[in-house]
Design a protein around this motif. Structure first.
Motif, short mmCIF file in Angstrom:
data_model
loop_
_atom_site.label_atom_id
_atom_site.label_comp_id
_atom_site.label_asym_id
_atom_site.label_seq_id
_atom_site.Cartn_x
_atom_site.Cartn_y
_atom_site.Cartn_z
N ARG A 49 27.25 23.15 53.36
CA ARG A 49 25.96 22.69 53.94
C ARG A 49 25.12 23.89 54.37
NH1 ARG A 49 28.97 18.38 55.94
NH2 ARG A 49 29.49 19.48 57.87
N ILE A 50 25.76 24.87 54.98
CA ILE A 50 25.03 26.08 55.39
C ILE A 50 24.42 26.75 54.18
CG2 ILE A 50 25.29 28.43 56.30
CD1 ILE A 50 27.40 27.24 58.26
N LEU A 51 25.22 26.95 53.14
CA LEU A 51 24.71 27.60 51.92
C LEU A 51 23.59 26.77 51.30
CD1 LEU A 51 28.10 28.86 50.48
CD2 LEU A 51 26.27 30.28 51.44
N ASP A 52 23.77 25.45 51.28
CA ASP A 52 22.73 24.56 50.76
C ASP A 52 21.43 24.71 51.55
OD1 ASP A 52 24.38 23.50 48.77
OD2 ASP A 52 24.94 21.74 49.98
N SER A 53 21.54 24.87 52.87
CA SER A 53 20.34 24.97 53.70
C SER A 53 19.54 26.23 53.39
CB SER A 53 20.71 24.94 55.19
OG SER A 53 21.28 26.16 55.61
N TYR A 54 20.18 27.24 52.81
CA TYR A 54 19.48 28.46 52.39
C TYR A 54 19.09 28.40 50.91
CZ TYR A 54 20.38 30.69 56.82
OH TYR A 54 20.38 30.99 58.16
N GLY A 55 19.37 27.29 50.26
CA GLY A 55 19.06 27.16 48.84
C GLY A 55 19.93 28.06 47.97
N ALA A 56 21.10 28.40 48.46
CA ALA A 56 21.98 29.31 47.72
C ALA A 56 22.59 28.62 46.50
CB ALA A 56 23.10 29.80 48.64
N LYS A 57 22.65 29.39 45.43
CA LYS A 57 23.37 28.95 44.24
C LYS A 57 24.79 29.47 44.42
CE LYS A 57 20.58 31.15 41.63
NZ LYS A 57 19.95 31.85 40.52
N TYR A 58 25.75 28.58 44.43
CA TYR A 58 27.13 29.00 44.61
C TYR A 58 28.05 28.15 43.74
CZ TYR A 58 27.37 24.96 47.78
OH TYR A 58 27.30 23.71 48.31
N ASN A 110 26.95 43.98 58.27
CA ASN A 110 26.61 45.36 57.89
C ASN A 110 25.10 45.58 57.91
OD1 ASN A 110 29.36 45.84 57.48
ND2 ASN A 110 29.23 45.27 55.32
N GLY A 111 24.44 45.01 58.92
CA GLY A 111 23.00 45.20 59.07
C GLY A 111 22.14 44.32 58.18
N LYS A 112 22.76 43.44 57.40
CA LYS A 112 21.98 42.57 56.50
C LYS A 112 22.06 41.13 56.98
CE LYS A 112 22.33 45.25 52.27
NZ LYS A 112 22.68 45.22 50.85
N LYS A 113 20.94 40.45 56.90
CA LYS A 113 20.88 39.03 57.23
C LYS A 113 21.41 38.23 56.05
CE LYS A 113 16.96 39.48 60.30
NZ LYS A 113 15.63 39.01 60.66
N ILE A 114 21.74 36.97 56.31
CA ILE A 114 22.30 36.12 55.26
C ILE A 114 21.36 36.03 54.06
CG2 ILE A 114 21.44 33.97 56.29
CD1 ILE A 114 24.77 34.32 54.38
N GLU A 115 20.07 35.96 54.31
CA GLU A 115 19.11 35.87 53.20
C GLU A 115 19.18 37.11 52.32
OE1 GLU A 115 18.35 35.49 56.42
OE2 GLU A 115 17.11 33.71 56.72
N GLU A 116 19.31 38.27 52.95
CA GLU A 116 19.41 39.53 52.19
C GLU A 116 20.69 39.58 51.37
OE1 GLU A 116 17.22 42.88 54.82
OE2 GLU A 116 18.89 41.85 55.83
N LEU A 117 21.79 39.13 51.95
CA LEU A 117 23.05 39.10 51.21
C LEU A 117 22.96 38.18 50.00
CD1 LEU A 117 25.63 38.93 54.15
CD2 LEU A 117 25.18 40.89 52.66
N ALA A 122 21.92 37.71 43.98
CA ALA A 122 21.15 36.90 43.03
C ALA A 122 21.50 35.41 43.18
CB ALA A 122 21.34 37.37 41.60
N ALA A 123 21.73 35.00 44.43
CA ALA A 123 22.10 33.62 44.69
C ALA A 123 20.94 32.78 45.21
CB ALA A 123 23.26 33.56 45.69
N ILE A 124 19.83 33.45 45.55
CA ILE A 124 18.61 32.72 45.92
C ILE A 124 17.41 33.47 45.35
CG2 ILE A 124 19.55 31.68 48.02
CD1 ILE A 124 18.01 33.74 49.67
N GLU A 125 16.31 32.73 45.24
CA GLU A 125 15.08 33.33 44.75
C GLU A 125 14.52 34.28 45.81
OE1 GLU A 125 13.68 32.76 41.67
OE2 GLU A 125 15.47 31.58 41.22
N GLN A 126 13.93 35.38 45.35
CA GLN A 126 13.32 36.32 46.28
C GLN A 126 11.89 35.93 46.60
OE1 GLN A 126 13.90 40.46 45.49
NE2 GLN A 126 15.91 40.12 44.62
#
Length: 126
Positions: A49-58, A110-117, A122-126
């Protein structure tokens, strides 16, 4: 007869484990976000659900629905030291389980937000 049985069993086991290890590594390498889970696990479902909320392709691999699920879980333990599910990888990097993913969402990694990771994987659109 028991010697032959033990000999056959002991030589088959490492080969199966090696195949599972290769399969795990291939899934991690081929998918920007890889989630090893069990369909009935509430923590796994929350992570998805968390990944879905970010529109992540997994890609998710439901260990309880696959014939080799137990072997895959053993291979994950060897690789990560984690036996529990979910077992999450983003950009070939081991994130951990559900609480680890929640921590990455809250604090980054490591200093990166979930969106950056996710973008780097290449799991979400930029």
């Amino acid at each position: 007869m028991s010697f032959i049985f033990r000999r056959l069993f002991s030589t088959t086991q490492p080969a199966m484990s090696e195949a599972a290890q290769k399969k795990v590594q291939q899934m991690i390498d081929e998918n920007g976000v890889m989630v090893f889970s069990k369909s009935y696990c509430p923590y796994c479902n929350n992570s998805k659900r968390i990944l879905d909320s970010y529109g992540a392709k997994y890609t998710h691999y439901e260990l309880n629905q696959e014939d080799d699920g137990a072997e895959i879980q053993k291979a994950l333990l060897d690789l990560t030291g984690q036996r529990t599910v979910p077992n999450i990888f983003i950009g070939k990097q081991h994130i951990g389980g559900n609480s680890d993913l929640e921590a990455v969402v809250k604090n980054g990694k490591n200093g990166k937000k979930i969106e950056e990771l996710l973008q780097a994987a290449a799991a979400i659109e930029q």
